[in-house]
Design an enzyme around this catalytic site. Structure first.
Site, short mmCIF file in Angstrom:
data_model
loop_
_atom_site.label_atom_id
_atom_site.label_comp_id
_atom_site.label_asym_id
_atom_site.label_seq_id
_atom_site.Cartn_x
_atom_site.Cartn_y
_atom_site.Cartn_z
CB CYS A 115 -26.23 -52.60 -19.74
SG CYS A 115 -26.66 -53.69 -18.38
CG HIS A 251 -21.81 -53.23 -20.73
ND1 HIS A 251 -21.91 -52.56 -19.53
CD2 HIS A 251 -22.68 -54.27 -20.66
CE1 HIS A 251 -22.81 -53.16 -18.77
NE2 HIS A 251 -23.28 -54.20 -19.43
CG ASN A 281 -23.46 -55.66 -15.94
OD1 ASN A 281 -23.53 -54.43 -16.04
ND2 ASN A 281 -24.14 -56.48 -16.72
N1 COA Z 1 -22.02 -70.52 -9.18
C1 COA Z 1 -21.86 -71.82 -9.45
N2 COA Z 1 -22.57 -72.45 -10.41
C2 COA Z 1 -23.46 -71.73 -11.11
C3 COA Z 1 -23.66 -70.37 -10.87
C4 COA Z 1 -22.90 -69.76 -9.85
N3 COA Z 1 -23.02 -68.45 -9.55
N4 COA Z 1 -24.61 -69.91 -11.71
C5 COA Z 1 -24.97 -70.95 -12.49
N5 COA Z 1 -24.29 -72.06 -12.12
C6 COA Z 1 -24.36 -73.40 -12.68
C7 COA Z 1 -25.63 -73.64 -13.46
O1 COA Z 1 -26.63 -74.07 -12.57
C8 COA Z 1 -25.20 -74.72 -14.46
O2 COA Z 1 -25.25 -75.96 -13.76
P1 COA Z 1 -25.67 -77.32 -14.53
O3 COA Z 1 -24.67 -77.48 -15.64
O4 COA Z 1 -25.55 -78.34 -13.45
O5 COA Z 1 -27.05 -77.08 -15.01
C9 COA Z 1 -23.73 -74.43 -14.70
O6 COA Z 1 -23.32 -73.53 -13.66
C10 COA Z 1 -23.41 -73.84 -16.07
O7 COA Z 1 -24.31 -72.79 -16.35
P2 COA Z 1 -24.24 -72.05 -17.73
O8 COA Z 1 -25.43 -71.19 -17.83
O9 COA Z 1 -23.97 -73.00 -18.80
O10 COA Z 1 -22.91 -71.17 -17.58
P3 COA Z 1 -22.27 -70.20 -18.62
O11 COA Z 1 -20.93 -70.68 -18.97
O12 COA Z 1 -23.21 -69.85 -19.74
O13 COA Z 1 -22.10 -68.88 -17.73
C11 COA Z 1 -23.11 -66.76 -17.33
C12 COA Z 1 -23.22 -68.27 -17.17
C13 COA Z 1 -24.37 -66.12 -16.76
C14 COA Z 1 -21.89 -66.27 -16.57
C15 COA Z 1 -22.94 -66.41 -18.82
O14 COA Z 1 -23.92 -67.08 -19.57
C16 COA Z 1 -23.04 -64.93 -19.07
O15 COA Z 1 -22.21 -64.16 -18.64
N6 COA Z 1 -24.05 -64.50 -19.84
C17 COA Z 1 -24.25 -63.09 -20.13
C18 COA Z 1 -24.90 -62.41 -18.96
C19 COA Z 1 -24.77 -60.93 -19.04
O16 COA Z 1 -23.73 -60.43 -19.34
N7 COA Z 1 -25.86 -60.23 -18.75
C20 COA Z 1 -25.91 -58.84 -18.73
C21 COA Z 1 -25.88 -58.31 -20.11
S1 COA Z 1 -25.88 -56.57 -20.06
#
Ligand code: COA
EC number: 2.3.1.180
Length: 324
Positions: A115, A251, A281
């Protein structure tokens, strides 16, 4: 001898026509608009159709930037393209785009920094211009990340989109880019990666195993911390403080990460360019798409100071502080 700066002459961008909203995703994956929007800020993403490539988007974005700059492709002496999703393994997508633009003969190469690809490419281009080697450089960030998305995996498929952005840089007596900072730490490979390829081999899995693997929560934490120190470092390198910034152009991965960086800089969200809601993204495409949006909507004006930053797989992270 007077200092040479690289200055952005003009910007351009391109998005696939097809739009996939969160509501569209709800129809085939167990997710909801509420979940996606509250955690990421994303409402929709643009997605390529069959046959549409990174090179197509890159060429369109580049042509728009060249047109806006009033520069002929034949006058370019360098093309650098940030991408993780090249059309083919080789020639580089930069070479494919070069030919389609009619810029044959100038140097052209791709940069893979996930990215951070566009900001890396901008940093490299700046060095070519400052050294006196190049006078007019086309820098592109272009991706079709949805080509490596598993549409059944809700943890990742909701996050990504496709798109491209480009800038034309020229050598100038006036700033210009003040500073760029480029970094990587390959020790974090396992947190965000796509583990198949030519040398390692492909897997006997759907799409040959070509699929983004990500530990979202860990990536989030490292990204916020790393970007905090990156913006500090960039201000120091440019000899500026945050109050001199007019715009943060981050970003576009996650609105909460963007807000954390803005808070660190004491910048209100009114001074932050946000396109993650519309584009999701787009990896290397994200920063130049946001920049072009900001320029063409009239938000960013000549003479203003912009801080560009990115973070991605590797991990890689990079920034540029410039006067537009
Ligand atoms: N829809 C609904 N539920 C979802 C889901 C979706 N698309 N994706 C995951 N979940 C669920 C998970 O299974 C989890 O369920 P559980 O609590 O029963 O186990 C729950 O949602 C919470 O997941 P969690 O990982 O704690 O969520 P979060 O608040 O950390 O958000 C991201 C997840 C991926 C949005 C966040 O961590 C993020 O943005 N991370 C950075 C990713 C990124 O930017 N990557 C590229 C970098 S260049």
């Amino acid at each position: 001898m007077a200092q040479i700066y690289s200055r952005i002459m003009a910007t351009g961008s391109a998005l696939p026509e097809r739009v996939l909203t969160n509501a569209d995703l709800e129809k085939f994956v167990d997710t909801s608009d509420e979940w996606i929007h509250s955690r990421t800020g994303i409402r929709q993403r643009h997605v390529v159709v069959e046959g549409e490539t990174t090179g197509d988007l890159a060429t369109l974005a580049a042509q728009r930037a060249l047109d806006a700059a009033g520069v002929k492709a034949a006058d370019l002496d360098l093309i650098i393209l940030g991408t993780t999703t090249p059309d083919i393994i080789f020639p580089s997508t930069a070479c494919l785009v070069q030919h389609r633009l009619g810029a044959n003969g100038c140097a052209a190469f791709d940069v893979n920094a996930a990215c951070s690809g566009f900001v890396y490419a901008l940093g490299i281009a700046d060095k070519f211009i400052r050294s006196g080697q190049s006078k007019k450089v086309l820098v592109i960030g272009a991706e079709t990340l949805t080509r490596m998305v598993d549409w059944t995996e809700r943890e990742t498929c909701v996050l990504f989109g496709d798109g491209a952005g480009a800038v034309v840089l020229e050598a100038s007596d006036e700033p210009g880019i003040y500073a760029t900072c480029l970094h990587a730490d390959g020790g974090h490979k396992e947190l965000l990666y796509n583990p198949v390829g030519v040398s390692v081999g492909f897997k006997d899995e759907p799409n040959h195993g070509v699929r983004i693997r990500m530990s979202g929560r860990e990536v989030f934490k490292v990204a916020v911390k790393t970007l905090d120190s990156l913006v500090e470092e960039t201000l120091n390198a440019a000899g500026m403080d945050a109050s001199q910034l007019d715009w943060l152009i981050p970003h576009q991965a996650n609105l909460r990460i963007i807000e954390a960086t803005a808070k660190r800089l004491n910048m209100p969200m009114e001074q932050v360019i946000v396109t993650v809601d519309k584009h999701a993204n787009t990896s290397s495409g994200s920063v130049p798409l946001a920049l072009d949006f900001a320029v063409r909507s009239g938000k960013v004006k000549r003479g203003q100071n912009l801080l560009l930053e990115a973070f991605g797989g590797g991990f890689t992270w990079a920034s540029a502080l410039l006067r537009y």
